[in-house]
Design an enzyme around this catalytic site. Sequence first.
Site, PDB file in Angstrom:
ATOM      1  N   GLU A 153      75.951 104.803  47.627  1.00 19.12           N
ATOM      2  CA  GLU A 153      77.525 103.819  47.268  1.00 19.12           C
ATOM      3  C   GLU A 153      77.908 103.124  48.338  1.00 19.12           C
ATOM      4  OE1 GLU A 153      79.926 106.885  45.422  1.00 19.12           O
ATOM      5  OE2 GLU A 153      78.221 107.274  44.369  1.00 19.12           O
ATOM      6  N   GLU A 259      70.510 110.354  39.352  1.00 18.51           N
ATOM      7  CA  GLU A 259      70.890 111.316  39.361  1.00 18.51           C
ATOM      8  C   GLU A 259      71.712 110.807  37.404  1.00 18.51           C
ATOM      9  OE1 GLU A 259      74.608 111.113  41.829  1.00 18.51           O
ATOM     10  OE2 GLU A 259      73.327 110.806  42.990  1.00 18.51           O
TER      11      GLU A 259
END
Length: 364
Positions: A153, A259
């Site tokens: 991220e 995910e």
Amino acid sequence: MKNSVIAITFMLLAACSPKEPGLKDTFEGKFVLGAAVNVRQIMGADVKGDSVLFRHFGAVEPENCMKSAEIMPVFGQYKWDMADKYVEFGEKNGLEVYGHCLIWHSQLTPDFCYDKEGNLIGPDELKARMKQHISTVVGRYKGRIKGWDVVNEAILEDGSYRQSPFYQILGKEFIPWAFQCAHEADPDCELYYNDYSMHEPGKLNTAIEMVKDLQARGIRIDAVGFQAHIGMDYPDLDLYQGHIRRVKDETGIDVCITELDMSILPTITRSADVSMTREAWQAALNPWPDGKFPQEAQDAWNARMGEVLDMFLRNSDAVRRINVWGICDSDSWKNGWPIPGRTDAPLWVDRNYNLKPFLHKYAR
Ligand code: XIL
């Protein structure tokens, strides 16, 4: 009579046979199927969850236990217990074991990037600390972890870099440095960049630029992780497919879906209708507070998740692994996030440990 008893016994044995193919067998040759596991599953406290895992999944990711704040609550002081157990759990049960994650602004060891006075440390000091942390963790599990999410991220939706402490101190150079340190610690390990909202063109463009930059410098990167925390109304699947193809076509490396979960609940948008009362707004965001999802909503969820899976299957030359973020719905972090108090049903296995209907054509 005797023959029919024997036949029924055989049918029952076949139905209960552990050799009956699971999802991981059905998808063999297409992609590896994994799931994130939590402490209960690692410790054997979730017997039903573990049996679904062993039957249907071929790989594991640690939901929390390898994040820096978990494994190293204070810089340089490690708590290996749960991470060691996670790796042993995966190995003992014949699962591919993945690592998540080395450098992330969230669940970050509080003093990783700060000195005793609470000021950001300098660039040389941060590089030394990153190297120390990465080589310690990757080195400890050398040869046992198939691939690491090295940086998580780092890019925002608009394509700019996140102003994390790592970025504030080192600029975007913290990324190649992290990959280089990870590669030195375990040269055979696969290394990934991982992020959410990969359907955002700005984010994808910067991620592709970053991969190309690593490649130009001869630094190893094996795949881009698309987290895929998705919703009923986003992303557009043609767009998402296009972004998977762009990674493969423009950089030559694969995508991992890392995910995956898809909220059945209304998506939170930033623009609230100002004329709505707070109560009406909350009711709109949480229409099924008791977790009893109407059949219609479940059907729509299954139809869309079926399309998502079909799209991944069509692109299996580029998607090397699909990892769902939890085993069954009750495990999911989406219960209570981003809005506390909601009950969600975003995973492939329901609260009774049954595969959801969109999977029935592959396994039961
Ligand atoms: C989540 C976990 O599922 C939660 O249990 C935890 O409280 C917060 O983090 N992106 C990531 C994952 O890379 O590590 C996050 O996992 C979800 C978003």
